[in-house]
Design a protein around this motif. Structure first.
Motif, PDB file in Angstrom:
ATOM      1  N   PHE A  71       0.776  -1.169   0.036  1.00 53.61           N
ATOM      2  CA  PHE A  71      -0.416   0.303  -0.047  1.00 53.61           C
ATOM      3  C   PHE A  71       0.530   1.120   0.090  1.00 53.61           C
ATOM      4  CE2 PHE A  71      -3.042  -2.831   1.052  1.00 53.61           C
ATOM      5  CZ  PHE A  71      -4.153  -2.795   1.058  1.00 53.61           C
ATOM      6  N   LEU A  72       2.277   1.155  -0.095  1.00 53.57           N
ATOM      7  CA  LEU A  72       2.673   2.358  -0.871  1.00 53.57           C
ATOM      8  C   LEU A  72       2.271   2.993  -1.951  1.00 53.57           C
ATOM      9  CD1 LEU A  72       6.620   0.812   0.150  1.00 53.57           C
ATOM     10  CD2 LEU A  72       4.941   2.277   1.468  1.00 53.57           C
ATOM     11  N   PRO A  73       2.607   4.837  -1.644  1.00 49.84           N
ATOM     12  CA  PRO A  73       2.981   5.622  -0.844  1.00 49.84           C
ATOM     13  C   PRO A  73       2.099   6.327   0.720  1.00 49.84           C
ATOM     14  CG  PRO A  73       1.992   6.189  -2.516  1.00 49.84           C
ATOM     15  CD  PRO A  73       1.937   5.142  -2.811  1.00 49.84           C
ATOM     16  N   ALA A  74       0.561   5.168   0.622  1.00 50.44           N
ATOM     17  CA  ALA A  74       0.625   5.410   1.939  1.00 50.44           C
ATOM     18  C   ALA A  74       0.858   5.011   3.157  1.00 50.44           C
ATOM     19  CB  ALA A  74      -1.116   5.096   1.714  1.00 50.44           C
ATOM     20  N   THR A  75       1.080   4.077   3.132  1.00 54.63           N
ATOM     21  CA  THR A  75       1.937   3.655   4.641  1.00 54.63           C
ATOM     22  C   THR A  75       3.085   3.850   4.775  1.00 54.63           C
ATOM     23  OG1 THR A  75       2.815   1.394   3.068  1.00 54.63           O
ATOM     24  CG2 THR A  75       0.529   1.196   4.597  1.00 54.63           C
ATOM     25  N   LYS A  76       3.643   4.963   3.980  1.00 53.68           N
ATOM     26  CA  LYS A  76       5.189   5.461   4.129  1.00 53.68           C
ATOM     27  C   LYS A  76       5.158   6.203   5.389  1.00 53.68           C
ATOM     28  CE  LYS A  76       8.621   8.547   2.292  1.00 53.68           C
ATOM     29  NZ  LYS A  76       8.709  10.098   1.755  1.00 53.68           N
ATOM     30  N   SER A  77       3.969   6.614   5.918  1.00 51.76           N
ATOM     31  CA  SER A  77       3.682   7.616   7.175  1.00 51.76           C
ATOM     32  C   SER A  77       2.585   6.400   8.470  1.00 51.76           C
ATOM     33  CB  SER A  77       3.591   8.879   6.777  1.00 51.76           C
ATOM     34  OG  SER A  77       2.064   9.168   6.249  1.00 51.76           O
ATOM     35  N   VAL A  78       1.288   6.293   7.244  1.00 57.60           N
ATOM     36  CA  VAL A  78       0.345   5.675   7.913  1.00 57.60           C
ATOM     37  C   VAL A  78       0.762   4.292   7.990  1.00 57.60           C
ATOM     38  CG1 VAL A  78      -1.871   5.516   8.323  1.00 57.60           C
ATOM     39  CG2 VAL A  78      -1.019   7.261   7.209  1.00 57.60           C
TER      40      VAL A  78
END
Length: 297
Positions: free
Chosen positions: A19-26
């Motif tokens: 799920f990158l890039p969403a899961t880069k920070s979440v």
């Protein structure tokens, strides 16, 4: 009679790379399915099954999970001042009492079995549940509650299972079971991600387990298995070798693999359609977008 199941382990240390890039920070577990994060569905299912102690196996970058379950006094005051009592009740439902939840770090990514093993000192000599938040299950009676009821009769270990197509067996842990009618099946063996054409059945293990505390000792003893990781299925297979009871449980419900993009989208549509406040508008939208390619043909 077996001891009641009151502890659950939630392995949430994964990076969520699909799920990158969403899961880069979440954290992936905080990603929202309609209006609740994936982890909330898992917690609600555990509560319905009588779980009292919640153990999260986390990793660096997962602090948002801890914040999610904490109290939010400022947000509470804002909702109270605006008279938004329904939202306030939803907010309070996300809180976890002090001492009810524990966080343990998995410092090295060594697989699901290793993640479960990290929580061994908090489990002691009690049976325990393992819930993978990626697997969201829509069911009239929550899946883990169904399994707890089955475990009360069988004891030992119980793993949730569902039938998959032959071409997908290499993506799952597969059960070797005697042909039988009913929801609860005696397991003769387990194979993690068998090579094509070698699976003993098409009954796949999915992300719900009730395990004997002896599984922790097996995890302590086994070496890395498929994929160079410590596999939980290997430890459960050792239970079977030792003559302990392991049952596969064919739950009633629909499982969505929210660890994949397609599965997450499917779950979003299904859970949206189940909501009275969203169904009509969503049906209209889906009807419109599906009619476009039909008209173009």
């Amino acid at each position: 009679m077996s001891k009641p199941v009151t502890k659950a382990i939630f392995p949430v240390a994964g990076l969520g790379t699909r799920f990158l890039p969403a899961t880069k920070s979440v954290p992936k577990e905080i990603m929202t399915l309609v209006d609740r994060p994936l982890i909330q569905y898992a917690i609600d299912e555990a509560r319905a099954a009588g779980i009292k102690e919640f153990i999260f196996v986390t990793a660096r970058g997962k602090s948002a999970l801890e914040d999610y379950f904490d109290h939010s006094p400022e947000l509470e005051r804002t909702l109270e001042a605006k008279g938004k009592d329904d939202l306030l009740a939803e907010l309070k439902h996300t809180y976890m009492d002090s001492g009810q939840i524990a966080y343990i770090r998995q410092h090295r990514a060594m697989g699901l079995g290793h993640a479960v093993w990290c929580a061994r000192r908090l489990i002691g000599d009690e049976p325990f549940a393992v819930i993978l938040p990626d697997d969201v299950i829509a069911a009239e009676t929550p899946c883990l509650e169904q399994m707890v009821n089955a475990h009360a009769k069988t004891g030992g270990s119980v793993v949730a299972a569902m039938e998959v197509s032959a071409e997908k067996t290499s993506s799952y842990g597969i059960l070797d079971v005697d042909p039988a009618v009913g929801d609860t099946l005696k397991v003769k063996g387990m194979v993690e991600k068998p090579a094509a054409g070698t699976a003993p059945s098409n009954l796949a293990v999915i992300g719900r387990y009730i395990l004997s505390p002896r599984v922790m000792q097996h995890l302590n003893d086994i070496k890395s298995g498929a994929g160079g990781e410590i596999q939980l299925t290997d430890a459960i297979a050792k239970e079977i070798e030792d003559g302990d009871d392991v049952h596969g449980f064919r739950f009633k419900g629909q499982r969505y693999d929210c660890g994949s993009k397609a599965g997450f989208l499917q779950a979003t549509v299904a859970f949206g359609m189940a909501r009275d406040d969203l169904r009509e508008e969503l049906v209209e939208f889906l009807s419109d977008i599906t009619s476009i390619p039909t008209a173009a043909q």
